[in-house]
Structure formats: structure tokens, C-alpha cells
Design an enzyme around this catalytic site. Structure first.
Site, PDB file in Angstrom:
ATOM      1  N   GLN A 121       0.925  -1.092   0.019  1.00 60.41           N
ATOM      2  CA  GLN A 121      -0.102  -0.055  -0.022  1.00 60.41           C
ATOM      3  C   GLN A 121       1.000   1.340  -0.071  1.00 60.41           C
ATOM      4  O   GLN A 121       0.333   2.478  -0.168  1.00 60.41           O
ATOM      5  CB  GLN A 121      -0.953   0.024   1.163  1.00 60.41           C
ATOM      6  CG  GLN A 121      -1.970  -1.099   1.227  1.00 60.41           C
ATOM      7  CD  GLN A 121      -2.616  -1.222   2.621  1.00 60.41           C
ATOM      8  OE1 GLN A 121      -3.605  -0.561   2.832  1.00 60.41           O
ATOM      9  NE2 GLN A 121      -1.764  -1.790   3.744  1.00 60.41           N
TER      10      GLN A 121
ATOM     11  N   ASP B  51       6.005   4.744  -1.797  1.00 59.29           N
ATOM     12  CA  ASP B  51       7.649   5.169  -1.377  1.00 59.29           C
ATOM     13  C   ASP B  51       8.584   4.604  -2.417  1.00 59.29           C
ATOM     14  O   ASP B  51       9.788   4.808  -2.371  1.00 59.29           O
ATOM     15  CB  ASP B  51       7.962   5.394  -0.076  1.00 59.29           C
ATOM     16  CG  ASP B  51       8.027   3.952   0.728  1.00 59.29           C
ATOM     17  OD1 ASP B  51       7.526   3.805   1.853  1.00 59.29           O
ATOM     18  OD2 ASP B  51       8.192   3.110   0.118  1.00 59.29           O
TER      19      ASP B  51
ATOM     20  N   HIS C 288      -1.596   1.022  -4.215  1.00 60.01           N
ATOM     21  CA  HIS C 288      -1.995   2.610  -4.365  1.00 60.01           C
ATOM     22  C   HIS C 288      -0.997   3.419  -4.866  1.00 60.01           C
ATOM     23  O   HIS C 288      -0.934   4.556  -4.780  1.00 60.01           O
ATOM     24  CB  HIS C 288      -2.071   2.969  -2.746  1.00 60.01           C
ATOM     25  CG  HIS C 288      -2.807   2.364  -2.147  1.00 60.01           C
ATOM     26  ND1 HIS C 288      -2.984   2.582  -0.608  1.00 60.01           N
ATOM     27  CD2 HIS C 288      -3.993   1.523  -2.265  1.00 60.01           C
ATOM     28  CE1 HIS C 288      -4.128   1.579  -0.141  1.00 60.01           C
ATOM     29  NE2 HIS C 288      -4.622   1.013  -1.050  1.00 60.01           N
TER      30      HIS C 288
ATOM     31  N   CYS D  35       1.430  19.817 -17.849  1.00 57.29           N
ATOM     32  CA  CYS D  35       1.966  18.997 -18.774  1.00 57.29           C
ATOM     33  C   CYS D  35       2.073  19.631 -20.268  1.00 57.29           C
ATOM     34  O   CYS D  35       1.585  20.526 -20.258  1.00 57.29           O
ATOM     35  CB  CYS D  35       0.595  17.801 -19.099  1.00 57.29           C
ATOM     36  SG  CYS D  35       0.559  16.471 -20.626  1.00 57.29           S
TER      37      CYS D  35
HETATM   38  P1  OAD Z   1      -1.625   3.365   8.770  1.00 53.52           P
HETATM   39  O1  OAD Z   1      -0.851   4.613   9.270  1.00 53.52           O
HETATM   40  O2  OAD Z   1      -2.918   3.267   8.723  1.00 53.52           O
HETATM   41  O3  OAD Z   1      -1.142   2.197   9.757  1.00 53.52           O
HETATM   42  C1  OAD Z   1       0.306   1.839   9.887  1.00 53.52           C
HETATM   43  C2  OAD Z   1       0.365   0.652  11.048  1.00 53.52           C
HETATM   44  O4  OAD Z   1       1.748   0.392  10.942  1.00 53.52           O
HETATM   45  C3  OAD Z   1      -0.124   0.632  12.195  1.00 53.52           C
HETATM   46  O5  OAD Z   1      -1.043  -0.368  12.504  1.00 53.52           O
HETATM   47  C4  OAD Z   1       1.080   0.810  13.195  1.00 53.52           C
HETATM   48  O6  OAD Z   1       0.777   0.065  14.354  1.00 53.52           O
HETATM   49  C5  OAD Z   1       1.969   0.096  12.440  1.00 53.52           C
HETATM   50  N1  OAD Z   1       3.312   0.409  12.744  1.00 53.52           N
HETATM   51  C6  OAD Z   1       3.860   1.431  13.245  1.00 53.52           C
HETATM   52  N2  OAD Z   1       5.294   1.422  13.322  1.00 53.52           N
HETATM   53  C7  OAD Z   1       5.529   0.087  12.842  1.00 53.52           C
HETATM   54  C8  OAD Z   1       6.816  -0.719  12.807  1.00 53.52           C
HETATM   55  N3  OAD Z   1       7.898  -0.192  13.122  1.00 53.52           N
HETATM   56  N4  OAD Z   1       6.635  -2.107  12.383  1.00 53.52           N
HETATM   57  C9  OAD Z   1       5.606  -2.506  11.963  1.00 53.52           C
HETATM   58  N5  OAD Z   1       4.359  -2.041  12.007  1.00 53.52           N
HETATM   59  C10 OAD Z   1       4.464  -0.710  12.543  1.00 53.52           C
HETATM   60  O7  OAD Z   1      -0.936   2.906   7.353  1.00 53.52           O
HETATM   61  P2  OAD Z   1      -1.601   1.928   6.272  1.00 53.52           P
HETATM   62  O8  OAD Z   1      -2.320   0.660   7.224  1.00 53.52           O
HETATM   63  O9  OAD Z   1      -0.460   1.521   5.548  1.00 53.52           O
HETATM   64  O10 OAD Z   1      -3.905   4.934   1.230  1.00 53.52           O
HETATM   65  O11 OAD Z   1      -2.647   2.772   5.571  1.00 53.52           O
HETATM   66  C11 OAD Z   1      -3.373   2.112   4.673  1.00 53.52           C
HETATM   67  C12 OAD Z   1      -3.772   3.346   3.661  1.00 53.52           C
HETATM   68  O12 OAD Z   1      -4.253   4.310   4.296  1.00 53.52           O
HETATM   69  C13 OAD Z   1      -2.543   3.891   2.920  1.00 53.52           C
HETATM   70  O13 OAD Z   1      -2.268   3.271   1.973  1.00 53.52           O
HETATM   71  C14 OAD Z   1      -3.190   5.037   2.384  1.00 53.52           C
HETATM   72  C15 OAD Z   1      -4.032   5.577   3.754  1.00 53.52           C
HETATM   73  O14 OAD Z   1      -5.243   6.161   3.567  1.00 53.52           O
HETATM   74  C16 OAD Z   1      -4.396   5.767   0.491  1.00 53.52           C
HETATM   75  O15 OAD Z   1      -4.043   6.968   0.659  1.00 53.52           O
HETATM   76  C17 OAD Z   1      -5.456   5.271  -0.764  1.00 53.52           C
END
Ligand code: OAD
Length: 271
Positions: free
Chosen positions: A107, A110, A125, A154
Site C-alpha cells: 500500500q 515510497d 496505491h 503537462c
Molecule cells: P496506517 O498509518 O493506517 O497504519 C500503519 C500501521 O503500522 C499501524 O497499524 C501501526 O501500528 C503499524 N506500525 C507502526 N510502526 C511500525 C513498525 N515499525 N513496524 C510494523 N508496523 C508498524 O498505514 P496503512 O495501514 O499503510 O491509502 O494505511 C493504509 C492506507 O491508508 C494507505 O495506503 C493510504 C491511507 O489512506 C491511500 O491513501 C489510498
């Protein structure tokens, strides 16, 4: 204290024939990139996503939205893969090396998985460095400094937008197809560093379970997936993943010995 990894999970990883990994922003946190929802420090703690990550926001104020994403693109370009990214690239090589299948669904936008050496990456994403013309659709990768103007233009005169999926937008068709194909016949699904809140990505673990795959979550916090998985490892991906991969594959990796000929150290291959 080192997070505890169940030996049965280590065995499952070692024996995986079709491994699917789903990653979220947590995997990049140890590279210095803020997550979205970590309270107080996450990106969304400072910004209201509806203000920025939607087509309506871009329509309303293209300059502000383009500037916000371009600032993230430039910042992320200075970040490096952390041990968690590197361990996933090693895991891919190990699973492929034993004739298995490996798919990394991310997701994250980067590109740090690719920078770490992962090859089988599906960007659910999109990517911060891809910018698309909102008029003619032309897409270009940007790896330089900040744009000179916002929104960037563009050649056709249209405003260029970041090539990421916004709230309310559908995921790239090809990415969805690849993700669904990978989940369809996986025997092990690892959910790493994601809050498991945003669909359809968050639904992939359910689909894998429904098809009989074993499932595991690696996250310092609990998520809606925590009660569904077979194993939950409470820890940071940058600590857990190198330990998990090293214990699942204790032998040194095969070394290249001429084009494509993989041998194990100590066993000489005749010239
Ligand atoms: P979130 O910020 O929602 O969740 C990050 C997760 O990583 C949390 O559950 C944290 O507990 C966990 N976390 C933090 N530090 C960590 C570490 N060192 N190792 C492992 N886990 C850790 O981010 P995403 O789940 O990626 O989409 O969010 C999903 C989507 O929501 C993103 O892709 C974006 C956002 O809206 C769009 O923009 C379409």
C-alpha cells in the site's frame, strides 16, 4: 527485548510454496517516513485526509494538493530501505530459490521495497514519483527536486497530479488482478505494518483465509486483523523480519557462479 516469533510460524515460512506479503506504512516508519494513522505523529494527525487525498481536494485546490504530494515525494527520495525492507527482498530470493512463488503487495507509495531489491512488487496505491496529466493521462516518473510550479503542467497544458490512489478512487486494475491472482492460491499470507482499515487492500487477508491460507500479522499494535490471523507477532518490522528470515533460512544464500548458475559456498562447480 526481542519480539517472540513462534517456531511454527518460522517453519511455515520455510515451507511456503506460495507466499503473499501485504505491507503498509508501518514497514517504512523505520526509514523515517510517517505513517498515516499513528496517533499524533501520523500524517493524518496533522492533516485531514479529506482536505488532501481526494479528487475533490485536487479539483478545489490543485496547487496546494500538488505541493503537499511533491514535498512528500522529495522527502521520501532521501529515505533509504530499512532492515525490514531488506529482509523482505531476501525472503523473496529464498522462496523463489526453492521453486516457490512470492508476491509483495504494498500500500506504500515510497518505492523502498524496490530500492531494497524486491522484484515481485505490486503497488496497490500507486507511487509518489509517478505523476499523471489530469487532461491527457500522460504518466511520467519524477526523480528530481521540487517542481518549479504547482500544479506542474503537462505539455498539453493539463495539470499533472500524483500517480497515487486517492480516497474514493479505484485501485489500478492490473494491480488488483495481480493481487487477486496471488491471493487465490497462496498458502501463507503475511500482513505487515498495516492498520488493516483501508479496503480493498484490507480485504485480501480475509480472502486468503477463505481459501485456506495460513495468515500472520507483524505489527506493534493490534488491528482488526489481529483476531483473525493464525500468528500475531507484536513488534517492529525492522526487528522482526530480519530475525524471522534468518531463522527460516539459516543457510547462507546460494551464490551466483557465472550467469544464472547458483551454487552453495564450498561446492565448486566445474568451469
Ligand atoms: P496506517 O498509518 O493506517 O497504519 C500503519 C500501521 O503500522 C499501524 O497499524 C501501526 O501500528 C503499524 N506500525 C507502526 N510502526 C511500525 C513498525 N515499525 N513496524 C510494523 N508496523 C508498524 O498505514 P496503512 O495501514 O499503510 O491509502 O494505511 C493504509 C492506507 O491508508 C494507505 O495506503 C493510504 C491511507 O489512506 C491511500 O491513501 C489510498
Amino acid at each position: 527485548m526481542r519480539p517472540e516469533i513462534p517456531p511454527s510460524l518460522i517453519e511455515e515460512v520455510r515451507a511456503a510454496r506460495a507466499l503473499v506479503v501485504l505491507t503498509g506504512a508501518g514497514v517504512s516508519k523505520e526509514s523515517g517516513i510517517p505513517t498515516f494513522r499513528d496517533a499524533l505523529v501520523g500524517l493524518w494527525a496533522k492533516f485531514d485526509p479529506e482536505e488532501l487525498a481526494t479528487p475533490e481536494a485536487f479539483e478545489r485546490d490543485p496547487a496546494m494538493v500538488a505541493r503537499w504530494y511533491d514535498e512528500r515525494r522529495v522527502k521520501v527520495a532521501e529515505c533509504r530501505p530499512n532492515p525490514g525492507h531488506l529482509a523482505l527482498a531476501d525472503l523473496e530470493r529464498r522462496i523463489l530459490g526453492q521453486g516457490g512463488r512470492f508476491t509483495l503487495l504494498t500500500q506504500n507509495v515510497d518505492r523502498l521495497h524496490q530500492a531494497a531489491g524486491s522484484r515481485r512488487v505490486v503497488e496497490l496505491h500507486g507511487a509518489l514519483r509517478v505523476w499523471r496529466c489530469s487532461r491527457c493521462g500522460e504518466e511520467r516518473e519524477e526523480s528530481g527536486g521540487p517542481f518549479a510550479e504547482y500544479p506542474p503542467r503537462c505539455g498539453c497544458g493539463g495539470a499533472r497530479r500524483p500517480g497515487v490512489v486517492w480516497f474514493g478512487e479505484v485501485l489500478p486494475r492490473r494491480a488488483v488482478d495481480e493481487a487477486e491472482a496471488a491471493v487465490r492460491d497462496c498458502d501463507l499470507f503475511l500482513s505487515i505494518g498495516t492498520s488493516a482499515l483501508v479496503h480493498p487492500a484490507a480485504g485480501l487477508l480475509h480472502e486468503a483465509r477463505g481459501r485456506g491460507a495460513s495468515t500472520a500479522e507483524i505489527n506493534p499494535e493490534r488491528t482488526p486483523a489481529s483476531d483473525l490471523v493464525d500468528w500475531r507477532v507484536e513488534g517492529q518490522s525492522g526487528e522482526v523480519l530480519p530475525d524471522l528470515v534468518a531463522r527460516a533460512f539459516p543457510d547462507p544464500p546460494p551464490v551466483e557462479n557465472g550467469p544464472g548458475r547458483r551454487t552453495h559456498p564450498g561446492r565448486q562447480v566445474p568451469p
